[in-house]
Scaffold this motif. Structure first.
Motif, PDB file in Angstrom:
ATOM      1  N   SER A   1       0.785  -1.193   0.282  1.00 14.50           N
ATOM      2  CA  SER A   1      -0.094   0.060   0.353  1.00 14.50           C
ATOM      3  C   SER A   1       0.906   1.085  -0.044  1.00 14.50           C
ATOM      4  O   SER A   1       1.809   1.026   0.593  1.00 14.50           O
ATOM      5  N   ASP A   2       0.392   2.481  -0.576  1.00 20.45           N
ATOM      6  CA  ASP A   2       1.570   3.358  -1.074  1.00 20.45           C
ATOM      7  C   ASP A   2       0.284   4.479  -0.102  1.00 20.45           C
ATOM      8  O   ASP A   2       1.490   5.608   0.835  1.00 20.45           O
ATOM      9  N   THR A   3      -0.573   5.016   0.379  1.00 15.53           N
ATOM     10  CA  THR A   3      -1.475   5.056   0.964  1.00 15.53           C
ATOM     11  C   THR A   3      -2.878   4.907   1.181  1.00 15.53           C
ATOM     12  O   THR A   3      -3.333   4.131   0.681  1.00 15.53           O
ATOM     13  N   VAL A   4      -3.734   6.259   2.995  1.00 15.99           N
ATOM     14  CA  VAL A   4      -4.279   5.763   2.873  1.00 15.99           C
ATOM     15  C   VAL A   4      -5.861   6.808   2.682  1.00 15.99           C
ATOM     16  O   VAL A   4      -5.492   7.758   2.950  1.00 15.99           O
ATOM     17  N   TYR A   5      -6.720   6.144   2.089  1.00 21.11           N
ATOM     18  CA  TYR A   5      -7.162   7.745   1.518  1.00 21.11           C
ATOM     19  C   TYR A   5      -8.266   6.947   2.690  1.00 21.11           C
ATOM     20  O   TYR A   5      -9.367   6.007   2.330  1.00 21.11           O
ATOM     21  N   GLU A   6      -9.128   8.374   3.154  1.00 18.32           N
ATOM     22  CA  GLU A   6     -10.166   7.887   4.331  1.00 18.32           C
ATOM     23  C   GLU A   6     -10.570   9.370   3.979  1.00 18.32           C
ATOM     24  O   GLU A   6     -11.015   9.933   3.758  1.00 18.32           O
ATOM     25  N   HIS A   7     -12.210   8.953   3.772  1.00 23.20           N
ATOM     26  CA  HIS A   7     -13.263   9.859   3.479  1.00 23.20           C
ATOM     27  C   HIS A   7     -14.181   9.903   3.807  1.00 23.20           C
ATOM     28  O   HIS A   7     -14.961   8.424   4.453  1.00 23.20           O
ATOM     29  N   LEU A   8     -15.058  10.415   3.159  1.00 23.03           N
ATOM     30  CA  LEU A   8     -16.247  10.857   3.490  1.00 23.03           C
ATOM     31  C   LEU A   8     -17.420  10.860   2.047  1.00 23.03           C
ATOM     32  O   LEU A   8     -16.829  11.135   1.518  1.00 23.03           O
ATOM     33  N   MET A   9     -18.482   9.595   2.187  1.00 24.02           N
ATOM     34  CA  MET A   9     -19.325  10.418   0.937  1.00 24.02           C
ATOM     35  C   MET A   9     -20.774  10.660   1.605  1.00 24.02           C
ATOM     36  O   MET A   9     -21.091   9.722   2.118  1.00 24.02           O
ATOM     37  N   CYS A  10     -21.480  11.695   1.175  1.00 32.00           N
ATOM     38  CA  CYS A  10     -23.095  11.591   1.097  1.00 32.00           C
ATOM     39  C   CYS A  10     -23.719  11.509  -0.003  1.00 32.00           C
ATOM     40  O   CYS A  10     -23.262  11.883  -1.795  1.00 32.00           O
TER      41      CYS A  10
END
Length: 373
Positions: free
Chosen positions: A144-153
């Motif tokens: 893994s290169d990175t962690v993408y933490e996100h919200l979606m509405c």
């Protein structure tokens, strides 16, 4: 965000790839009252229910980039303390476990979202462990290169099902069907932060609208705090105004036809590119010059562009081009031509009158009746 990045996030909305940690929801009635709320770990949902949510989430990342899905930037003032970006980051970092933040978010939506009927606000938090890629472009899931933490509405209309008859298996009868309140596919939504270059981009947000011409400016301004873009229709109208004002009274048919042909050629050349083709002021200037605009006509271009576009600096080629038809109108006649064969129509002066001349090959029909020479 480009097509590949959007598709990569869409692929997470399956049982095999699910990266959603928590789901929250608020059902709002037509009087803007909160009627019910949901707060759950997403993996605790029954399988059939989760599948229906996956379908909603995939629809929130669907449609045409630049029309239904628009990447918007935060103005600098919204990135300062107290701005909408800070609020959305707090909401994301809370992993949707802060009830006060959730209620504040719902209140912001309810206050600014203009919709006269019932609707359901769905908010999810997800943590996507972005796999690395080898030199040949293959994903390496153990690197893994990175962690993408996100919200979606997702904002979904809730409508009463249609009255109908149904078969009741228990009574073995055809009966009046009980009408239910149905959660429909989303009409608005957003993804924050944007997923750019396969990583979080907190300076941008991806906005979804089912109808491109209905952006809900109040919602964008008060909930997202982003710069309100020109709609696809407004981009086309603005481009047409720039062309008309620049070419002025000496605007001729050949130049406009050349603009049409050159635009479609540019789109064809860029169709495999992950990013939609964007035209800035210099690009549009070169397009007009290539299409036959004279030096004298181009003297006013920069002023006309500034007057029409204001703070907007570019348009999408797909929004201003006519790829499906080439249409010529007079007060009494409308002629539609295959956009690839605009060369079949030309203007000539015949007996002192300006005329449209259309080349006819082997086949001619009038109201479905074949005409023979």
């Amino acid at each position: 965000m480009n097509k590949k990045e959007i598709l990569e996030i869409r692929r997470q909305f399956t049982p095999e790839n699910c990266a959603i940690t928590r789901i929250c929801g608020c059902y709002v009635d037509h009087e803007k009252e909160k009627k019910a709320e949901l707060k759950k770990a997403f993996l605790s949902l029954p399988e059939e229910e989760a599948f229906k949510y996956f379908d909603i989430f995939r629809h929130t990342l669907s449609g045409t980039l630049g029309k239904n899905m628009v990447t918007m930037e935060f103005p600098l003032d919204q990135e300062l303390s107290g701005g909408t970006q800070e609020f959305l980051l707090k909401l994301r970092d809370s992993r949707l476990e802060d009830d006060l933040l959730l209620e504040e978010f719902y209140d912001k939506v309810i206050e600014s979202y203009d919709y006269p009927e019932n609707y359901y606000i769905i908010l999810i938090h997800a943590v996507y462990d972005v796999p690395g890629k080898s030199s040949d472009g293959l994903e390496m899931f153990d690197a893994s290169d990175t962690v993408y933490e996100h919200l979606m509405c997702s904002i979904c209309p809730v409508n009463l099902s249609k009255a109908s008859l149904s078969y009741n298996a228990q009574t073995n009868n055809i009966e009046d069907r009980i009408r239910d309140w149905i959660v429909e596919m989303p009409v608005k939504g957003f993804l924050f932060p944007a997923f750019t270059d396969r990583a979080s981009d907190v300076h941008q947000i991806l906005y979804y609208t089912k109808k491109p011409e209905e952006l809900q400016p109040a919602f964008i301004e008060h909930v997202l705090g982003s710069q309100i873009p020109l709609t696809a229709g407004d981009q086309k109208t603005s481009f047409q105004a720039i062309v008309s004002d620049t070419l002025g009274s000496s605007c001729d048919y050949e130049t406009v036809r050349n603009i049409h042909d050159n635009l479609n050629e540019m789109l064809e050349e860029a169709k495999e590119a992950p990013e939609p083709l964007e035209l800035s002021r210099p690009d549009i200037k070169r397009l007009l010059e290539k299409s036959g605009a004279s030096e004298e006509q181009m003297e006013t271009f920069d002023r006309e562009f500034s007057d029409v576009m204001g703070e907007q600096t570019s348009v999408l080629a797909s929004n201003i081009a006519s790829t499906r038809t080439f249409q010529i109108e007079t007060p009494d006649v409308i002629v539609k031509v295959n956009p690839d064969r605009s060369d079949l129509v030309e203007t000539r002066e015949i007996d002192g009158r300006r005329c449209l001349v259309i080349a006819i090959d082997d086949h001619l029909e009038v109201n479905g009746i074949e005409i023979h020479p």
